[in-house]
Design an enzyme around this catalytic site. Structure first.
Site, mmCIF file in Angstrom:
data_model
loop_
_atom_site.group_PDB
_atom_site.id
_atom_site.type_symbol
_atom_site.label_atom_id
_atom_site.label_comp_id
_atom_site.label_asym_id
_atom_site.label_seq_id
_atom_site.Cartn_x
_atom_site.Cartn_y
_atom_site.Cartn_z
ATOM 1 C CE LYS A 1 33.237 -4.346 5.359
ATOM 2 N NZ LYS A 1 33.494 -5.631 4.727
ATOM 3 C CG PHE B 1 29.157 -12.711 9.447
ATOM 4 C CD1 PHE B 1 28.020 -12.727 10.243
ATOM 5 C CD2 PHE B 1 30.038 -13.788 9.521
ATOM 6 C CE1 PHE B 1 27.760 -13.781 11.094
ATOM 7 C CE2 PHE B 1 29.792 -14.856 10.370
ATOM 8 C CZ PHE B 1 28.650 -14.855 11.158
ATOM 9 C CG ASP C 1 27.904 -4.497 -1.494
ATOM 10 O OD1 ASP C 1 27.110 -4.371 -0.555
ATOM 11 O OD2 ASP C 1 29.030 -5.016 -1.378
ATOM 12 C CE LYS D 1 28.343 -2.315 6.607
ATOM 13 N NZ LYS D 1 27.888 -3.234 5.578
ATOM 14 C CG ASN E 1 27.853 -10.999 -3.131
ATOM 15 O OD1 ASN E 1 28.448 -10.502 -4.073
ATOM 16 N ND2 ASN E 1 27.319 -10.289 -2.165
ATOM 17 C CE LYS F 1 19.424 -15.811 -23.489
ATOM 18 N NZ LYS F 1 19.569 -16.935 -24.390
#
Ligand code: CTP
Length: 398
Positions: A336, A322, A278, A340, A209, A288
């Site tokens: 949220k 956040f 997530d 949560k 992210n 690889k």
């Protein structure tokens, strides 16, 4: 507005004198009034004019060259100081103070002040390790003087060992932290997560992210300065580790979850500023992945929601999340907050150009579980952290 603080910086003669210029500049940027006292040998290394220009105050040097002022100057600066920093501190000044010698402006001021005095030594490693110097340091510590230990590395004289002036950014952080006016988080344990997590695909690739970690680090530093015992669990960032916090580095969602759970039970406040990945690839390739077709499909698996796990588990802890949103900021954040089981959520609009990711500023709205919505002006991430703790403290007192 906090009262403007005064630091008296004592500069003694060593090759690291030039680094003290950076200390003056950094403290001035934090709106601290800096008065510099230089010893005669410090003046051999750097012209006092440089310190004068940066501090915007007259540099004080010899007791006897300024007939109008010398009688009271060491007393007035000693009284004016909220804190005295001696950087770089030579073996000579350490030895003088440890043995009660006051024979110039700096040593008399150190003796006359009631403010905390902090020495940041810098010298040749053999000098620093010399038992005489070490005994003097021990003696001064017993009297309540503080020391910022030097770093190890290649010294100006070519020797390798302990004796390099501690990084000036860290010195200043320590000073600013000591000057912090409120210590309202003393005896509180605060856990902060920051930065991104990564979900590896193969040995060279991963999903992550966008997150610089700046918001979480600012929260950890604010909590530390207010007297909290801080644990910072951080994904990979380019930020320097803040001093004075317990730092745990992690990479993946799973590592962050494990470290957070290990540390969760005895915390008072937990703030999850991390941008946790997530989803993770369903299978990790040990080799690889070679390019072959024009398209490559990656199957992703939902990973753990760390904050929700904590919300389900929490008892007396204050839990803060956040919400990074690109649309419907408040309603998404409210969802949220409830889902949560949070006490607070800090909602920020990630579409704004000059706030949010990688910037020093943020514009947020703080929502509380009691239904308050507090929109904030655009401000530095450190100020967002301040406002957040002000709010938590206010409600803690209710
Ligand atoms: N969070 C977490 N674990 C995750 C995802 C998010 O602990 N797997 C935490 C973040 O640290 C943040 C809060 O949950 O404090 C909200 O994160 P955000 O990315 O805004 O929301 P998500 O819950 O991931 O939901 P969505 O991505 O759908 O907006």
């Amino acid at each position: 507005m906090d009262k403007k603080k005064t630091v008296v910086l004592g500069v003694t003669g060593g090759i690291a004198v030039y680094k003290a210029l950076d200390i003056v500049s950094r403290l001035k940027k934090k709106n601290i009034d800096v008065h510099v006292i230089m010893t005669n040998s410090a003046c051999e290394f750097v012209n006092p004019l440089s310190f004068q220009s940066l501090s915007q105050n007259m540099v004080v040097n010899d007791m006897f060259t300024e007939p109008k002022q010398w009688e009271i100057q060491h007393i007035s600066l000693a009284q004016k100081a909220d804190l005295m920093l001696i950087a770089p501190a030579t073996a000579n000044i350490i030895g003088k103070i440890a043995n009660g010698i006051a024979d110039d402006m700096l040593s008399t001021t150190i003796m006359a002040t009631k403010a905390p005095v902090i020495f940041a030594p810098a010298m040749n490693t053999n000098m620093f390790m010399n038992p005489i110097v070490q005994n003097n340091i021990c003696k001064l510590k017993e009297y309540g003087y503080k020391f910022i230990q030097p770093d190890s590395g290649r010294l100006a004289c070519g020797d390798i060992g302990k004796g390099k002036l501690r990084d000036t950014q860290i010195i200043c952080e320590i000073i600013i932290s000591m000057l912090h006016p409120v210590k309202d988080l003393r005896k509180k344990k605060v856990l902060v997560t920051a930065g991104p997590t990564i979900a590896p695909i193969d040995p060279v690739r991963y999903i992550t992210n966008k997150s610089s970690g700046k918001m979480g680090y600012a929260i950890a530093e604010e909590a530390r300065d207010r007297g909290a015992e801080v644990t910072l669990i951080s994904g990979p960032t380019f930020l320097p580790k803040p001093f004075g916090v317990r730092f745990i580095d992690v990479k993946t969602n799973e590592e962050m979850l494990n470290k957070v759970l290990e540390n969760f039970d005895d915390q008072h406040i937990i703030i999850k500023a991390a941008a946790v990945a997530d989803y993770k690839p369903k299978t990790y390739s040990n080799n690889k992945i070679k390019k072959s077709d024009d398209t490559l499909n990656l199957e992703l698996l939902k990973d753990k929601d760390i904050l929700k796990t904590l919300g389900d588990k929490k008892n007396n802890q204050i839990l803060v999340g956040f919400a990074a949103e690109s649309n419907d900021l408040i309603s998404n954040a409210e969802k949220k907050l409830e889902k949560k089981n949070l006490d607070y959520i800090v909602a920020n609009d990630i579409t704004s150009q000059d706030t949010g990711f990688a910037t020093d500023d943020n514009k947020v709205t703080i929502l509380t579980k009691k239904g308050k919505k507090i929109p904030m002006n655009k401000m530095s991430k450190r100020d967002v952290a301040k406002e957040l703790f002000n709010l938590i403290n206010l409600e803690l007192r209710d």
